[in-house]
Design a protein around this motif. Structure first.
Motif, PDB file in Angstrom:
ATOM      1  N   MET A 233      61.821  13.816  86.121  1.00  0.00           N
ATOM      2  CA  MET A 233      61.931  14.580  84.878  1.00  0.00           C
ATOM      3  C   MET A 233      62.884  15.757  85.043  1.00  0.00           C
ATOM      4  O   MET A 233      63.632  16.103  84.104  1.00  0.00           O
ATOM      5  N   LYS A 234      62.851  16.372  86.210  1.00  0.00           N
ATOM      6  CA  LYS A 234      63.787  17.467  86.468  1.00  0.00           C
ATOM      7  C   LYS A 234      65.224  16.964  86.403  1.00  0.00           C
ATOM      8  O   LYS A 234      66.110  17.618  85.834  1.00  0.00           O
TER       9      LYS A 234
ATOM     10  N   ILE B 122      56.504   7.487  81.887  1.00  0.00           N
ATOM     11  CA  ILE B 122      55.820   7.673  83.173  1.00  0.00           C
ATOM     12  C   ILE B 122      55.263   9.082  83.255  1.00  0.00           C
ATOM     13  O   ILE B 122      54.126   9.311  83.694  1.00  0.00           O
ATOM     14  N   ASN B 123      56.050  10.047  82.809  1.00  0.00           N
ATOM     15  CA  ASN B 123      55.580  11.430  82.839  1.00  0.00           C
ATOM     16  C   ASN B 123      54.411  11.643  81.876  1.00  0.00           C
ATOM     17  O   ASN B 123      53.477  12.396  82.186  1.00  0.00           O
ATOM     18  N   ASP B 124      54.476  11.002  80.706  1.00  0.00           N
ATOM     19  CA  ASP B 124      53.333  11.079  79.792  1.00  0.00           C
ATOM     20  C   ASP B 124      52.074  10.577  80.484  1.00  0.00           C
ATOM     21  O   ASP B 124      51.002  11.196  80.398  1.00  0.00           O
TER      22      ASP B 124
ATOM     23  N   GLY C 222      49.021  28.650  79.753  1.00  0.00           N
ATOM     24  CA  GLY C 222      49.938  29.547  80.450  1.00  0.00           C
ATOM     25  C   GLY C 222      50.941  28.827  81.315  1.00  0.00           C
ATOM     26  O   GLY C 222      51.285  29.291  82.407  1.00  0.00           O
ATOM     27  N   ILE C 223      51.425  27.687  80.863  1.00  0.00           N
ATOM     28  CA  ILE C 223      52.420  26.940  81.630  1.00  0.00           C
ATOM     29  C   ILE C 223      53.736  27.705  81.617  1.00  0.00           C
ATOM     30  O   ILE C 223      54.278  28.042  80.564  1.00  0.00           O
TER      31      ILE C 223
ATOM     32  N   MET D   2      49.574  20.509  84.628  1.00  0.00           N
ATOM     33  CA  MET D   2      50.475  21.473  84.006  1.00  0.00           C
ATOM     34  C   MET D   2      51.936  21.069  84.198  1.00  0.00           C
ATOM     35  O   MET D   2      52.767  21.257  83.302  1.00  0.00           O
ATOM     36  N   THR D   3      52.246  20.511  85.352  1.00  0.00           N
ATOM     37  CA  THR D   3      53.619  20.040  85.586  1.00  0.00           C
ATOM     38  C   THR D   3      53.959  18.926  84.615  1.00  0.00           C
ATOM     39  O   THR D   3      55.043  18.915  84.003  1.00  0.00           O
ATOM     40  N   GLY D   4      53.041  17.965  84.475  1.00  0.00           N
ATOM     41  CA  GLY D   4      53.278  16.860  83.545  1.00  0.00           C
ATOM     42  C   GLY D   4      53.439  17.350  82.120  1.00  0.00           C
ATOM     43  O   GLY D   4      54.322  16.881  81.380  1.00  0.00           O
TER      44      GLY D   4
END
Length: 833
Positions: free
Chosen positions: A412-413, A459-461, A486-487, A610-612
């Motif tokens: 994703m990055k 995939i990230n979902d 608070g992401i 939180m990353t996802g």
């Protein structure tokens, strides 16, 4: 003849047995008695019926000739019956009563063959006329249409047995039929068709009718009126819905129920299963989650674009899982092309296809409930879905998905980084002066670059869903929301903060003159001001539009006016915000960031969830920007078409599909497209008045509604060449018109292969209709004989077409769509425009 007291289905037929069951369950059914005929127990009668059927199948007789012989013989047998039971019934009958005389055949009202409209029913029968009416009902057992129905359904004549119901005649104020499923094949939609007076006036199209459409799960309904048709009171509709629920509790979910109201009392007259519904496949459309992206109605361009996008992205996901397994990939191609559907301009998931692809995933039984929970799918039942792939293929898929799953944050990055390059390429390439061909080329470039890698967002979902779902399992419910709040640097908040910084700056004292300019700027000057003004805040506004100008309500609908396409809407927002207290303008997040848990497991799940979520939000913003690019391309294409006098206004481009638009790009002659655009605009305006139902369950193919009235607001036709009615029997045919004013003056040879146009029909029209290609009537509803018979015959029918007999003439060519209710004039039989 005998009066019967045993109400078992085998003893009295389906109709009488159903009446008895409803009465036992507390429904108000008019008093009735059931009588049997001795003749059906006579061996010579059964032998005669068998011999006549064999002679018909081996000889050259017509149905009419067979009917005459059968009716002549059975009439003689009827006259030999012992009528003591009927006479006793007559003596005890009140002189104030009249009766309805109905059939109750042992083959009638079956789930596979209803025989609706085939047998005689007499209403308002006086006591002295009961024997005559009973005879008529008996002989209708052998009329030609009924004989044809037996033979088509493989029913032998000696197997058919008739009982007769004598029921107190209720001369109702309002009567109608309640369908607990739409008989055209929409299983979770209920219909009430009601008119003034008794039911015969309704089914024979003698009175105007109102149709009420109900979706119980959504607690939504609307009604369509015709002429002076009545409107049900809220009390009456509630009573009918309660009655229908009781009936379906007794017999099952798909029933056709006749009713009447007299002096505010609801009576149930009969109930039978709805026949002719396809058993499978069942197609389920669900707007869970997707309604957030595409609320309300959408245009053809938006739908065609997102349909291709969804198909491409899921095809990419499948390729990621299956690699070079082209055979399996090809088998899923219909699934990729139908991930979403559009009904009455609203977008839905074809949820069966989602489940089909989710079953490819490892641990699908555990993943699907999480997926449903995250997307807010309310109905979590899943129909049986089998995905046939080998064990070795499943193991390979598992390995690939786990690898992709672990790499999701890094992927994703990289996607974010790649998107910036795409965005930069667009900004360097796009200009308002670009030719149509250059814009098309840019569109294809952007689409290819995006769709080649966008499946990683799925995939990230999944990554975000799974870790959030696991977090919900190990944390108390009240802690989960706080745990993923608070992401840091979440993209969805950036536009808000950036705009609020601009507003905060305008509010400062040193910018008071600039504030006055902003507060006074007009819509005509806004775009030029933003583009040319050199003030630092204006430069910030330009930068904001560059970054976030596509983020707006309904942003994924290409037709939506965004800040980028309509800059004055941003100025208006700023003007409104300036009226707020300065303390209301936030420039950073106020979310509470929780401290670390003592549990390493919780901390790990929280971090990954939180990353996802963070990358899910960034991909959403990037998706919005992609749609913004496409919107600019399409609007500019529209402007080019306006300059070439091929469109009236640039916004009309949204009422074309992508295929149609690119046909225009190749300069194909579509001179009639502007007329079609106007029709689509009108259709969308009508669709907007329909309630938005959350789930649609179809037996067989998906179809749309084409209502003429909604809540008594008449909808005017948009084209004199086209006519709109109520589709009652699906199918599309082209043919020559035969206008029938007097059925007695027309024979079946004249009706052969013609589309009959008339004011109304009754049961006697069935012989004419069997030869016809289709039927159009000025009056009617889903339960009229026109509709009932045409559905049984499998010919298209359209009813409630105003002034059809005056508008259409014998010999002209038309096309009718029995599903949508649309009628088109054609130049001749070869007109395919």
């Amino acid at each position: 003849m005998k009066q019967l007291t045993n109400f078992h289905r085998r003893s009295v037929g389906s109709k009488a047995a159903n009446l008895h069951l409803m009465k036992e369950q507390g429904l108000v059914v008019p008093p009735f008695s059931v009588f049997s005929f001795d003749l059906f127990d006579q061996t010579d009668v059964l032998t005669f019926l068998q011999e006549q059927q064999e002679a018909y199948h081996t000889g050259n007789d017509t149905l009419n000739a067979l009917s005459q012989r059968l009716q002549q013989e059975l009439k003689a047998k009827f006259l030999q019956e012992d009528f003591t039971a009927i006479h006793d019934f007559s003596r005890h009958a009140s002189g104030k009563h009249t009766y309805s005389v109905r059939s109750s055949a042992n083959v009638e009202d079956d789930a596979s063959a209803s025989f609706a409209g085939q047998f005689s029913t007499r209403l308002f029968v006086e006591v002295d006329d009961l024997v005559e009416a009973v005879e008529e009902t008996l002989l209708s057992l052998y009329q030609p249409s009924a004989l044809s129905y037996y033979f088509e359904n493989g029913i032998s004549l000696e197997a058919v047995k008739l009982y007769v119901i004598l029921q107190d005649m209720i001369s109702g104020d309002l009567s109608g039929v309640y369908f607990t499923a739409n008989p055209q094949g929409l299983l979770n939609e209920q219909l009430i068709v009601v008119g003034v007076g008794v039911g015969s006036g309704i089914v024979e199209d003698k009175v105007d009718t109102t149709m009420v459409t109900i979706h119980s799960d959504d607690q939504l309904s609307y009604f369509e009126t015709s002429g002076t048709s009545p409107i049900l009171t809220e009390k009456q509709q509630v009573e009918l819905e309660d009655m229908a629920e009781k009936v379906t509790d007794i017999f099952g979910p798909r029933m056709d129920i006749e009713f009447t109201f007299l002096n505010d009392q609801l009576y149930v007259l009969q109930a039978r299963p709805i026949t002719k519904l396809p058993a499978e496949p069942v197609t389920i459309l669900d707007n869970s989650n997707i309604v957030e992206s595409y609320p309300g109605t959408t245009t053809p361009l938006t739908f065609s674009f997102i349909q291709e996008a969804y198909g491409s992205i899921f095809r990419g996901l499948a390729k990621r899982m299956l690699k070079n397994d082209t055979q399996t990939l090809q088998s899923f191609e219909p699934t990729f092309q139908n991930m979403i559907a559009q009904v009455n301009s609203r977008v839905y998931y074809q949820i069966n296809n989602w489940y089909k692809l989710l079953h490819l995933l490892p641990f699908s039984k555990q993943i699907i409930p999480i997926w449903q929970d995250m997307l807010g799918v309310q109905a979590t039942d899943i129909s049986a879905i089998t995905v046939k792939i080998s064990r070795s293929t499943r193991l390979k898929i598992m390995g690939r998905i786990i690898k992709s799953f672990i790499q999701a944050p890094r992927s994703m990055k990289q996607l974010d980084s790649d998107f910036e390059a795409i965005s930069e390429h667009f900004n360097q390439t796009y200009t308002r002066e670009a030719s149509f061909e250059e814009l098309h080329q840019l569109f294809e470039q952007i689409k290819r670059q995006v769709l080649e890698q966008w499946d990683v967002t799925l995939i990230n979902d999944l990554y975000a869903f799974v870790y959030t779902g696991l977090l919900k399992k190990v944390c108390p419910p009240e802690e989960v929301q706080e745990a993923i709040a608070g992401i840091e640097q979440i993209e969805s908040m950036k536009p808000v903060f950036e705009l609020n910084k601009i507003i905060y700056a305008i509010q400062e004292e040193q910018h008071s003159d600039y504030r006055k300019i902003i507060e006074s700027i007009s819509s005509e000057l806004a775009a030029d001001f933003i583009e040319t003004d050199l003030h630092p805040i204006t430069q910030d506004i330009r930068q904001f539009i560059q970054q976030f100008g596509d983020r707006a309500p309904e942003e994924l609908k290409l037709e939506t006016a965004t800040f980028r396409s309509h800059p004055f809407s941003l100025i208006q927002l700023i003007q409104q915000q300036l009226e707020l207290p300065q303390t209301a303008i936030r420039t950073d997040s106020k979310a509470t960031i929780t401290n670390k848990s003592r549990s390493p497991l919780v901390n790990g799940l929280k971090k990954r969830a939180m990353t996802g979520i963070k990358y899910r939000e960034s991909s959403r913003l990037n998706r919005t920007r992609i749609y913004g690019m496409m919107r600019l391309i399409f609007i500019t294409m529209g402007e080019q078409l306006v300059k070439e006098n091929r469109l009236e206004q640039s916004e009309d481009v949204f009422y074309l599909t992508m295929a149609e638009l690119f046909d225009l790009a190749s300069h194909r002659d579509l001179s009639n497209m502007q007329t079609e655009i106007q029709k689509r605009k009108h259709k969308r305006s009508v669709d907007q008045k329909l309630p938005a139902f959350s789930r649609l369950i179809y037996a067989g193919s998906i179809f749309e509604k084409y209502p003429q009235t909604i809540n008594q607001q008449q909808i005017v036709s948009t084209s004199q060449q086209d006519f709109q009615g109520i589709g009652c029997s699906k199918g599309v045919v082209r043919g020559q018109v035969l206008v029938v004013e007097d059925i007695q003056a027309v024979n079946v040879q004249q009706s052969y292969n013609r589309i009959i146009v008339t004011k109304m029909t009754d049961p006697g029209w069935v012989y004419l209709l069997t030869q016809a290609k289709g039927i159009i009537a000025e009056k009617g509803s889903l339960l009229s004989h026109t509709a009932i018979i045409s559905r049984e015959l499998g010919i298209p029918s359209v009813v409630n077409v105003q002034q059809a007999t005056q508008q259409l003439t014998t010999g002209e060519w038309i096309e009718i769509n029995g599903q949508t209710g649309l009628i088109k004039r054609l130049e001749d039989e070869n007109d395919y425009s």
